[in-house]
Design a protein around this motif. Structure first.
Motif, short mmCIF file in Angstrom:
data_model
loop_
_atom_site.label_atom_id
_atom_site.label_comp_id
_atom_site.label_asym_id
_atom_site.label_seq_id
_atom_site.Cartn_x
_atom_site.Cartn_y
_atom_site.Cartn_z
N PHE A 55 0.86 -1.18 0.00
CA PHE A 55 0.00 0.00 0.00
C PHE A 55 0.89 1.23 0.00
CE2 PHE A 55 -2.19 -3.42 2.08
CZ PHE A 55 -3.49 -3.34 1.62
N ILE A 56 0.52 2.24 -0.79
CA ILE A 56 1.35 3.43 -0.93
C ILE A 56 0.54 4.69 -0.64
CG2 ILE A 56 2.69 4.81 -2.59
CD1 ILE A 56 4.05 2.23 -1.89
N ASP A 57 1.17 5.57 0.09
CA ASP A 57 0.67 6.93 0.33
C ASP A 57 1.76 7.86 -0.21
OD1 ASP A 57 -0.39 9.29 1.32
OD2 ASP A 57 0.03 8.82 3.43
N LYS A 67 -2.65 3.77 -3.63
CA LYS A 67 -2.43 2.59 -4.47
C LYS A 67 -2.29 1.35 -3.61
CE LYS A 67 -0.98 1.41 -8.78
NZ LYS A 67 -1.03 1.95 -10.09
N GLN A 68 -2.82 0.25 -4.11
CA GLN A 68 -2.66 -1.07 -3.51
C GLN A 68 -2.23 -2.00 -4.64
OE1 GLN A 68 -6.35 -2.81 -2.17
NE2 GLN A 68 -5.33 -4.42 -1.02
N GLY A 121 4.60 7.22 2.29
CA GLY A 121 4.11 6.18 3.20
C GLY A 121 4.00 4.84 2.51
N LEU A 122 4.22 3.76 3.27
CA LEU A 122 4.20 2.41 2.72
C LEU A 122 3.77 1.44 3.81
CD1 LEU A 122 6.10 0.64 0.27
CD2 LEU A 122 6.97 0.00 2.48
N ASP A 123 3.00 0.45 3.43
CA ASP A 123 2.71 -0.66 4.32
C ASP A 123 2.70 -1.94 3.51
OD1 ASP A 123 2.23 -2.06 6.64
OD2 ASP A 123 0.13 -1.56 6.76
N ALA A 151 -4.18 5.40 5.74
CA ALA A 151 -2.71 5.41 5.71
C ALA A 151 -2.14 6.06 6.97
CB ALA A 151 -2.23 6.15 4.46
N ALA A 152 -2.96 6.24 7.98
CA ALA A 152 -2.54 6.96 9.20
C ALA A 152 -1.34 6.33 9.89
CB ALA A 152 -3.71 7.05 10.17
N ASN A 153 -1.19 5.02 9.82
CA ASN A 153 -0.11 4.34 10.53
C ASN A 153 0.93 3.71 9.61
OD1 ASN A 153 -1.13 4.83 13.20
ND2 ASN A 153 -2.76 3.40 12.68
N PHE A 154 0.96 4.13 8.36
CA PHE A 154 1.95 3.58 7.43
C PHE A 154 3.36 3.92 7.89
CE2 PHE A 154 -0.40 3.14 3.10
CZ PHE A 154 -1.40 2.41 3.71
#
Length: 163
Positions: A55-57, A67-68, A121-123, A151-154
């Motif tokens: 997942f991208i922020d 994006k996922q 951001g990335l998860d 994306a709060a905790n990426f």
């Protein structure tokens, strides 16, 4: 980052990730330990079988991911590695305890124009499947199954150039 799990952890399932920024894109390796289980494709939805999700922020807005992207060892009827993003180059290898995926994700597939100078951001999530579908979800940074909502905790990614 943290490591959260939800579901039936039967064989000590886990995953390790390596990321490397290149001029062409983000190089990514996922080593998925299924405790010896074979990779399972899903029937239709990527996440109902074995897959890795990124997942991208890109603007680090901490809102909803832009994006996922899904990555899988195989898909129904296709005996090769696959990605939901058409520009991704991906390979796979079966390991004693599961499988590994290696991908090069072009920057534009991540919503970024070239090598980013700013933070983003990335998860990462790993879905572990069996014959009945997904039975375990491992999430690296956010709360379980929260990554596609917020994306709060990426993780905050800052690239540094070699000297």
């Amino acid at each position: 980052g943290s490591h959260l799990a939800e579901g039936s952890n039967r064989r000590g399932e886990k995953a390790r990730f390596w990321l490397l920024a290149t001029k062409r894109g983000l190089a990514f390796i996922a080593d998925v330990d299924k405790g010896g289980g074979a990779p399972m494709p899903s029937n239709r939805d990527w996440y109902n079988g074995d897959c890795v999700e990124i997942f991208i922020d890109p603007a680090l807005e901490r809102k909803r991911p832009a994006k996922q992207i899904f990555f899988a060892y195989n898909r129904p009827g296709i005996d090769r590695a696959a990605s939901s993003a058409p520009g991704v180059t991906i390979g796979r290898v079966r390991t004693d305890r599961g499988y590994a995926l290696e991908a090069l994700i072009p920057w534009d597939e991540l919503g970024l124009s070239g090598v980013p100078d700013e933070k983003f951001g990335l998860d990462v999530q790993v879905d572990v499947g069996d014959a009945d579908g997904r039975r375990l979800q491992l999430t690296y940074a956010t709360g379980t199954n929260e990554a596609w909502i917020t994306a709060a905790n990426f993780l905050t990614v800052t690239l540094s150039r070699p000297d």
